[in-house]
Write an enzyme that holds these catalytic residues in place. Structure first.
Site, PDB file in Angstrom:
ATOM      1  N   ARG A  44      66.646  17.017  62.885  1.00  0.00           N
ATOM      2  CA  ARG A  44      67.361  17.280  64.140  1.00  0.00           C
ATOM      3  C   ARG A  44      67.786  18.735  64.243  1.00  0.00           C
ATOM      4  O   ARG A  44      68.548  19.120  65.126  1.00  0.00           O
ATOM      5  CB  ARG A  44      68.536  16.347  64.313  1.00  0.00           C
ATOM      6  CG  ARG A  44      69.530  16.486  63.230  1.00  0.00           C
ATOM      7  CD  ARG A  44      70.696  15.608  63.426  1.00  0.00           C
ATOM      8  NE  ARG A  44      71.487  15.684  62.210  1.00  0.00           N
ATOM      9  CZ  ARG A  44      72.521  14.966  61.951  1.00  0.00           C
ATOM     10  NH1 ARG A  44      72.920  14.089  62.812  1.00  0.00           N
ATOM     11  NH2 ARG A  44      73.183  15.110  60.838  1.00  0.00           N
ATOM     12  N   LYS A  52      67.581   4.656  48.419  1.00  0.00           N
ATOM     13  CA  LYS A  52      68.869   4.116  48.035  1.00  0.00           C
ATOM     14  C   LYS A  52      69.950   5.095  48.510  1.00  0.00           C
ATOM     15  O   LYS A  52      69.604   6.246  48.735  1.00  0.00           O
ATOM     16  CB  LYS A  52      68.943   3.926  46.524  1.00  0.00           C
ATOM     17  CG  LYS A  52      68.771   5.243  45.750  1.00  0.00           C
ATOM     18  CD  LYS A  52      69.274   5.163  44.365  1.00  0.00           C
ATOM     19  CE  LYS A  52      70.739   5.392  44.233  1.00  0.00           C
ATOM     20  NZ  LYS A  52      71.187   6.787  44.270  1.00  0.00           N
ATOM     21  N   HIS A  68      63.642   6.053  42.309  1.00  0.00           N
ATOM     22  CA  HIS A  68      62.737   7.044  41.707  1.00  0.00           C
ATOM     23  C   HIS A  68      62.661   6.921  40.184  1.00  0.00           C
ATOM     24  O   HIS A  68      61.722   7.400  39.570  1.00  0.00           O
ATOM     25  CB  HIS A  68      63.086   8.473  42.150  1.00  0.00           C
ATOM     26  CG  HIS A  68      64.300   9.052  41.507  1.00  0.00           C
ATOM     27  ND1 HIS A  68      65.569   8.790  41.927  1.00  0.00           N
ATOM     28  CD2 HIS A  68      64.441   9.904  40.466  1.00  0.00           C
ATOM     29  CE1 HIS A  68      66.428   9.439  41.180  1.00  0.00           C
ATOM     30  NE2 HIS A  68      65.775  10.128  40.277  1.00  0.00           N
ATOM     31  N   LYS A 118      59.275   7.267  36.929  1.00  0.00           N
ATOM     32  CA  LYS A 118      59.259   8.154  35.750  1.00  0.00           C
ATOM     33  C   LYS A 118      58.263   7.597  34.724  1.00  0.00           C
ATOM     34  O   LYS A 118      58.230   6.397  34.479  1.00  0.00           O
ATOM     35  CB  LYS A 118      60.659   8.284  35.144  1.00  0.00           C
ATOM     36  CG  LYS A 118      61.619   9.033  36.064  1.00  0.00           C
ATOM     37  CD  LYS A 118      62.925   9.328  35.383  1.00  0.00           C
ATOM     38  CE  LYS A 118      63.984   9.809  36.360  1.00  0.00           C
ATOM     39  NZ  LYS A 118      63.982  11.227  36.666  1.00  0.00           N
ATOM     40  N   GLU A 127      74.470  12.949  32.969  1.00  0.00           N
ATOM     41  CA  GLU A 127      74.202  14.133  33.785  1.00  0.00           C
ATOM     42  C   GLU A 127      75.242  15.212  33.481  1.00  0.00           C
ATOM     43  O   GLU A 127      76.380  14.894  33.120  1.00  0.00           O
ATOM     44  CB  GLU A 127      74.294  13.779  35.258  1.00  0.00           C
ATOM     45  CG  GLU A 127      73.292  12.733  35.693  1.00  0.00           C
ATOM     46  CD  GLU A 127      73.284  12.580  37.201  1.00  0.00           C
ATOM     47  OE1 GLU A 127      72.493  13.267  37.853  1.00  0.00           O
ATOM     48  OE2 GLU A 127      74.097  11.794  37.718  1.00  0.00           O
ATOM     49  N   ASP A 180      76.201   4.252  42.846  1.00  0.00           N
ATOM     50  CA  ASP A 180      75.181   5.311  42.924  1.00  0.00           C
ATOM     51  C   ASP A 180      74.100   5.147  41.853  1.00  0.00           C
ATOM     52  O   ASP A 180      72.938   5.441  42.100  1.00  0.00           O
ATOM     53  CB  ASP A 180      75.876   6.677  42.764  1.00  0.00           C
ATOM     54  CG  ASP A 180      74.925   7.851  42.930  1.00  0.00           C
ATOM     55  OD1 ASP A 180      74.046   7.782  43.813  1.00  0.00           O
ATOM     56  OD2 ASP A 180      75.057   8.840  42.179  1.00  0.00           O
ATOM     57  N   HIS A 199      69.315   2.301  39.498  1.00  0.00           N
ATOM     58  CA  HIS A 199      68.531   2.839  38.377  1.00  0.00           C
ATOM     59  C   HIS A 199      68.757   2.081  37.057  1.00  0.00           C
ATOM     60  O   HIS A 199      67.811   1.688  36.385  1.00  0.00           O
ATOM     61  CB  HIS A 199      68.872   4.316  38.132  1.00  0.00           C
ATOM     62  CG  HIS A 199      68.722   5.186  39.343  1.00  0.00           C
ATOM     63  ND1 HIS A 199      67.695   5.043  40.240  1.00  0.00           N
ATOM     64  CD2 HIS A 199      69.453   6.240  39.798  1.00  0.00           C
ATOM     65  CE1 HIS A 199      67.807   5.952  41.187  1.00  0.00           C
ATOM     66  NE2 HIS A 199      68.875   6.691  40.952  1.00  0.00           N
ATOM     67  N   LYS A 209      78.753  11.758  35.302  1.00  0.00           N
ATOM     68  CA  LYS A 209      78.525  13.152  35.694  1.00  0.00           C
ATOM     69  C   LYS A 209      79.401  14.048  34.816  1.00  0.00           C
ATOM     70  O   LYS A 209      80.394  13.603  34.263  1.00  0.00           O
ATOM     71  CB  LYS A 209      78.857  13.348  37.169  1.00  0.00           C
ATOM     72  CG  LYS A 209      77.977  12.498  38.083  1.00  0.00           C
ATOM     73  CD  LYS A 209      77.605  13.210  39.348  1.00  0.00           C
ATOM     74  CE  LYS A 209      76.725  12.351  40.244  1.00  0.00           C
ATOM     75  NZ  LYS A 209      75.297  12.565  40.059  1.00  0.00           N
TER      76      LYS A 209
END
Ligand code: BG6
Length: 477
Positions: free
Chosen positions: A45, A145, A175, A179, A213, A232, A237, A335
């Site tokens: 957009r 997702k 995703h 892998k 992470e 998340d 996953h 994280k």
């Protein structure tokens, strides 16, 4: 095999597209996996010109590909396939006609519509595609997702999409399933006689699955603070990896069989609710600290406000079925942890009887480590005898299959493989609606129990391994 398609990315200039999808599509073009008359249409957009769109795509490739991957000649080939379409997805106006004109009316070409947009828009975009008569039997829609915020919202998104498309045209992407090492799990389990007889509660003591992470919020403030680590990362996953690791061998590795087996695992997960949530889950949020030698702020400072969202979660899960009775599965993600890696560790039981003298030293149980990233390898730790020594003294040694050393290949984050699967019409590595529903059916009571038992996240220092209780489950790494 080369595939031919029109790939339309909604959210074409958004973060996911620039960071992951455009680089994956570029790699597919360079590897000659998409035929020369395939086209890529970026829809956004943002009112930019075709030239500005190309500049953005080129900048994203330069930023996100490995140094040696970007070449002017490849860029020239890739950019010739790229078109841009300016469109406000919420409004069905005449701009959709320009998208339709770009796609053309050859109904025999495969059309892949990739929804790199908020899930709240999925239904409207399907409705617009339908009213523009852009959906046909050669259409596939790839949806990202998170699918929903809980079971109810996921069901309403899935139902809305289902008004316009049959289940076999809907590709729900995770995703992690793209892998290489995750797919290698199936090769390891079902392509070797060695592991499967030892793949159950009689031989395995416990399993640890980690996605750690080092990054923090990365600008995804509003999304992440509403979601948190459980929604998340675990709902999708981690549960998907656990399913592939623990499902029964399907008769054939096709979509229907794999999905049916994964669903049985999800249905066998022991409920976590108010009665066991305190013992079986750990909820954390990072405070300030040092990651990779850099001082970083805490989550709430990064966010700019107070929050009780978890950035770390660890769960002790159980699969209540014949194969896995009594085996704890420790799932962990967070994280701003000390290191970025994703790994599955299978800890075997000790030998049933020790035949060695006490001075042979302790016997360590076997351990199988499947490392997904950053390096991709499989390691098996065995007990051996120390060499050049009188008598037997035991010592652990590791068999190491490092994919980078053994095979020459380009590392991928999963998207390239999965986009090509969608183009070819192979849904085996995408999730079925029933799996999404069942995963939420397990996640929702955990969230409800955190609320009812007032379990707020425990602070952990950025750059650490998370709250102490989980360090007890996983050890100091
Ligand atoms: C995404 C999550 O699905 O996966 C992100 O939304 C996370 O929060 C990312 O950072 C991790 O993916 P990868 O492939 O970088 O490990």
């Amino acid at each position: 095999m080369r595939s031919e398609a029109d790939i339309v990315v909604f959210g074409g200039l958004g973060d996911l597209s620039l960071r992951k999808l455009i680089p994956s599509l570029y790699r597919s073009v360079v590897a000659n996996q998409l035929s020369s008359n395939s086209r890529i249409i970026l829809v956004s957009r943002e009112d930019v010109s075709q030239q500005q769109c190309l500049e953005r795509a080129e900048a994203s490739l330069r930023a996100h590909l490995n140094d040696e991957e970007f070449e002017s000649s490849h860029w020239s080939t890739f950019s010739q396939r790229l078109s841009y379409c300016f469109l406000d997805l919420a409004i069905c106006d005449e701009r959709w006609d320009s998208l339709k004109a770009l796609i053309g009316d050859d109904e025999s070409r495969t059309r892949v519509f990739y929804f790199a947009i908020p899930p709240g828009l999925y239904g409207d975009v399907c409705a617009h595609l339908s009213s523009c008569q852009l959906l046909n039997k050669n259409t596939r829609v790839v949806v990202e997702k998170p699918l929903g915020y809980d079971r109810e919202s996921a069901d309403s998104i899935n139902s809305r999409i289902a008004e316009f498309l049959p289940e076999e045209s809907i590709y729900r992407i995770d995703h992690y399933l793209g892998k290489e090492t995750v797919q290698n799990l199936m090769a390891l389990r079902f392509g070797n006689v060695l592991f499967e007889p030892l793949w159950d509660c009689k031989r395995i003591d416990n399993v640890q699955i980690t996605i750690a992470e080092t990054v923090g919020l990365e600008g995804r403030v509003s999304f992440y603070d509403r979601a948190g680590a459980l929604r998340d990362m675990v709902q999708n996953h981690l549960l998907q990896m656990m399913c592939l690791l623990t499902m029964e061998p399907p008769t054939k590795l096709n979509a229907d069989n794999i999905r049916a087996e994964k669903l049985k695992v999800l249905k066998s997960l022991r409920a976590i609710d108010a009665s066991n949530v305190a013992e079986d889950t750990v909820r954390g949020q990072y405070g300030p600290g040092v990651v990779g030698g850099k001082v970083v702020p805490g989550y709430q400072d990064e966010l700019g406000g107070a929050s009780s969202t978890e950035t770390f979660v660890a769960i002790r899960a159980h699969i209540d079925n014949w194969r896995w009775a009594g085996v704890p599965f420790y799932l962990r993600t967070g994280k701003r942890l000390a290191e970025r890696f994703a790994e599955i560790v299978i800890n075997y039981k000790p030998v049933t009887h020790c035949v060695f003298e006490p001075d042979a030293g302790p016997l360590q149980p076997n351990r199988l480590v499947i490392r997904l990233q950053p390096d991709e390898r499989i390691q098996l730790t065995l007990m051996t005898k120390e060499l050049n020594r009188q008598g037997i003294r035991l010592k652990p040694a590791t068999l190491n299959l490092n994919f980078a050393d053994t095979f020459k290949y380009t590392k991928s984050d999963g998207y390239q493989r999965l986009i090509l699967d969608a183009v070819r019409g192979d849904p085996a590595l995408f999730t079925h609606r029933d799996e999404v529903d069942q995963a939420w059916a397990w996640i929702d009571p955990i969230i409800a129990a955190w609320q009812s038992e007032q379990i707020d996240p425990v602070q952990y220092a950025a750059g650490s391994w998370g709250p102490d209780k989980s360090v007890g489950w996983f050890g100091d790494h």
